[in-house]
Design a protein around this motif. Structure first.
Motif, short mmCIF file in Angstrom:
data_model
loop_
_atom_site.label_atom_id
_atom_site.label_comp_id
_atom_site.label_asym_id
_atom_site.label_seq_id
_atom_site.Cartn_x
_atom_site.Cartn_y
_atom_site.Cartn_z
N UNK A 6 0.81 -1.15 0.00
CA UNK A 6 0.10 -0.09 -0.02
C UNK A 6 0.81 1.02 -0.03
N UNK A 7 1.99 1.18 0.75
CA UNK A 7 2.98 2.39 0.95
C UNK A 7 3.73 2.66 -0.38
N UNK A 8 3.71 1.67 -1.36
CA UNK A 8 4.48 1.62 -2.56
C UNK A 8 5.93 1.09 -2.38
N UNK A 9 6.26 0.80 -1.18
CA UNK A 9 7.73 0.27 -1.16
C UNK A 9 7.93 -0.95 -1.88
N UNK A 10 6.94 -1.94 -2.07
CA UNK A 10 7.10 -3.02 -2.78
C UNK A 10 5.87 -2.90 -3.90
N UNK A 428 12.25 -8.76 4.18
CA UNK A 428 13.69 -8.81 3.71
C UNK A 428 13.82 -8.13 2.54
N UNK A 429 12.64 -8.50 1.45
CA UNK A 429 12.71 -7.82 0.03
C UNK A 429 12.58 -6.13 0.24
N UNK A 430 11.93 -5.78 1.20
CA UNK A 430 11.79 -4.31 1.46
C UNK A 430 13.15 -3.86 1.84
N UNK A 434 14.86 -0.96 -0.57
CA UNK A 434 15.01 0.24 -0.15
C UNK A 434 16.64 0.60 0.20
N UNK A 435 17.40 -0.29 0.25
CA UNK A 435 18.92 0.11 0.85
C UNK A 435 18.80 0.00 2.19
N UNK A 436 17.64 -0.44 3.06
CA UNK A 436 17.78 -0.56 4.53
C UNK A 436 18.81 -1.53 5.03
N UNK A 437 18.98 -2.46 4.47
CA UNK A 437 19.87 -3.70 4.91
C UNK A 437 21.48 -3.18 4.80
N UNK A 438 21.58 -2.37 3.74
CA UNK A 438 23.05 -1.84 3.57
C UNK A 438 23.17 -0.68 4.81
N UNK A 439 21.94 0.06 4.90
CA UNK A 439 22.29 1.20 5.84
C UNK A 439 22.42 0.59 7.40
#
Length: 558
Positions: A6-10, A428-430, A434-439
């Protein structure tokens, strides 16, 4: 998952990709394979030998149950193994005067240790391995981390066998507390002429509205009825067997229109002659009874049995039972026929605790089931094919050989776990997209980068097992797996030790009864308190954390 979409992240395809993920599909097939082995009765064939050995001494019982549980949990769904071991263990406890509290928690912990020993031992292992493959890394072999897992198992068993007997609670003669408590409030009432409830449905009677009485049966014109519903009409001269809440018991003596016939034991000749008896059952992980109330489930009418008492989170409930929201791990005292209890068991709605009867092994099903199970393990461990293809073929063979009927294969799947797995995979996909994992990995590297990789791994293990005690193990694994893969890339070291640390830390959680389904299952039958898990499980978690900090890098160098 829905919020990410819904938020458009995926986009929808990415959001729902968890249902088509190799981890989800593999887990579903593994459930069918282990269900075929379990339903064949091959494990039941060992029960009488287990009971015979366990009766010798408490320490022998502890060792035997832990070893057998760990061995089977390495290849079969651990909740199914604990569900089988519970009535066997309680049988031993009743016949040897061992307190269930001294035995059931170690059985649950042994299942957790056993599950870490193979790739198919837990859903978390499958999840992390599939993630690794998705990121272009080599997936884990069937027994690749068995050496490290067995070392931790030895450490954990040493703690449970040597220190455990002193830390486990000493609660004697409390395994029948639920039955004894309910028995005090069973009585019989006769509906007399002039009673205001005559020709009224049960749900609108004064007994229910004013006295919160639970009506178990009606003796009417010489016929005993148990198939009662809220609309069942009360008639003159009905003899009602009821459970009366403690605080209203004395008020029944003065009620007009009803005559109290005296207290009755629930285990009496009248009940037995009609093939009705009292059973202690537990609501296992994944049961559809959880999260509903007896009233909303229409339990009495649908299953033709009555609930006498509920033990929920250590509290025994006798009042307003129909409105109590049932939860996984709740222990129920039910009055019903053996056939109905078996029906509930076959649907995986309950696990019977009050009695254990040895089942005959069906060798026509057991032999193909074991051969198929061995074939699945060997095909994957010898790299003949992937674990997904191996498990899929095994699941199909279970049905094609007649070991499982299609409906039995369907029922063998823990659908709650499947949907949870599909949902958490979107996290995990999100994080990746979004680069959150690398951040997060950059933050960890900048914070811990100056330390030796061994210290980084140890701290990650600590964070993981603390998180698992607060949220689900699968959610923790889905969140941290992409993070540790990014972290290992930044640190330019092997990702293998970090991935194994996440696997072990997510599975080996002992601090709370809610941290893992098997812990929840033994909570009520063992008559544990929340502090019992903290007292016994916290030192074990800390010991395993320290041991894993040295053992994992030894087997998986940086």
């Amino acid at each position: 998952m829905a919020m990410f979409i819904v938020a458009g992240v995926l986009n929808p395809e990415e959001g729902f990709s968890g249902f088509n993920h190799p981890a989800t599909l593999t887990l579903g097939c593994i459930f069918v394979v282990s269900g075929g082995v379990f339903n064949s009765g091959i494990l039941d064939g060992l029960s009488h030998r287990i009971i015979k050995l366990a009766k010798i001494h408490y320490l022998i019982a502890l060792v035997v149950f832990c070893l057998i549980t760990a061995m089977f949990s390495a290849f079969i769904n651990d909740t199914a193994v604990v569900a089988l071991m519970l009535p066997i263990a309680l049988t031993v406890c009743r016949e040897t005067n061992i307190s269930p509290a001294k035995l059931l928690m170690p059985i649950s912990f042994a299942a957790l240790f056993g599950g870490t020993c193979t790739l198919i031992g837990t859903s978390t292992n499958i999840l992390v391995s599939s993630y690794a493959e998705k990121y272009g890394l080599e997936e884990f072999g069937m027994f690749e981390f068995s050496g490290a897992a067995i070392c931790l198992l030895v450490v954990g068993f040493a703690y449970m066998f040597i220190i455990g007997p002193f830390l486990l609670p000493k609660r004697k003669d409390e395994d029948n507390e639920l039955t004894k408590k309910a028995e005090q409030y069973i009585t019989e009432l006769t509906v007399e002429e002039g009673c205001a409830d005559i020709n009224k449905p049960i749900i609108k009677s004064k007994l229910v509205i004013d006295f919160n009485v639970n009506i178990l049966s009606i003796m009417r014109e010489g016929s005993l009825r148990y198939d009662l519903g809220p609309e069942t009409i009360l008639l003159k001269d009905d003899v009602l067997k009821v459970v009366v809440p403690p605080q209203t018991l004395h008020r029944l003596l003065d009620i007009k229109g009803y005559k109290v016939r005296g207290s009755k034991r629930i285990k009496n000749p009248e009940v037995k002659s009609d093939n009705y008896n009292v059973y202690e059952v537990i609501i296992p992980f994944g049961s559809s009874l959880a999260e509903g109330s007896l009233k909303s489930l229409r339990f009495n009418r649908r299953y033709n049995m009555s609930v006498l008492a509920i033990r929920q989170r250590g509290e025994i409930i006798l009042d307003k039972l129909s409105s109590v929201k049932l939860m996984e791990g709740d222990m129920l005292l039910v009055l019903g026929q053996k056939e109905e209890i078996k029906n509930l068991e076959s649907k995986k709605l309950v696990v019977t605790l009050s009695e254990y009867q040895k089942k005959k092994t069906n060798f026509r099903k057991a032999i193909p089931a074991v051969l198929i199970g061995i074939g699945v393990v060997l095909a994957a461990s010898l790299n003949l094919t992937s674990i997904l293809i191996s498990a899929m073929v095994g699941a199909l063979l279970m049905v094609l050989t007649g070991t499982l009927k299609p409906i039995e294969a369907y029922n063998a799947v823990e659908w709650k776990v499947i949907f949870m797995m599909a949902g958490v995979l979107s996290m995990g996909t999100a994080l990746e997209k979004t680069g959150g994992a690398k951040l997060i990995a950059d933050f960890i590297q900048s914070t811990l980068g100056q330390y030796d990789p061994h210290i980084t791994l140890s701290l990650l293990y600590l964070v993981t097992f603390i998180s698992t005690n607060l949220i689900s193990s699968k959610a923790t694994a889905a969140l941290l797996t992409p993070v540790v893969i990014s972290l290992s890339s930044i640190m330019e070291i092997s990702e293998r030790p970090f991935l194994v640390a996440v696997m072990f830390a997510c599975s080996l959680t002992f601090m709370t009864p809610m941290s893992y389904p098997t812990n929840t299952m033994v909570y009520a039958p063992g008559n544990y308190k929340f502090n019992d898990f903290l007292k016994f499980g916290t030192p074990l978690n800390l010991i395993i954390w320290l041991a894993a900090s040295f053992i994992i890098p030894y087997f998986f160098p940086f």
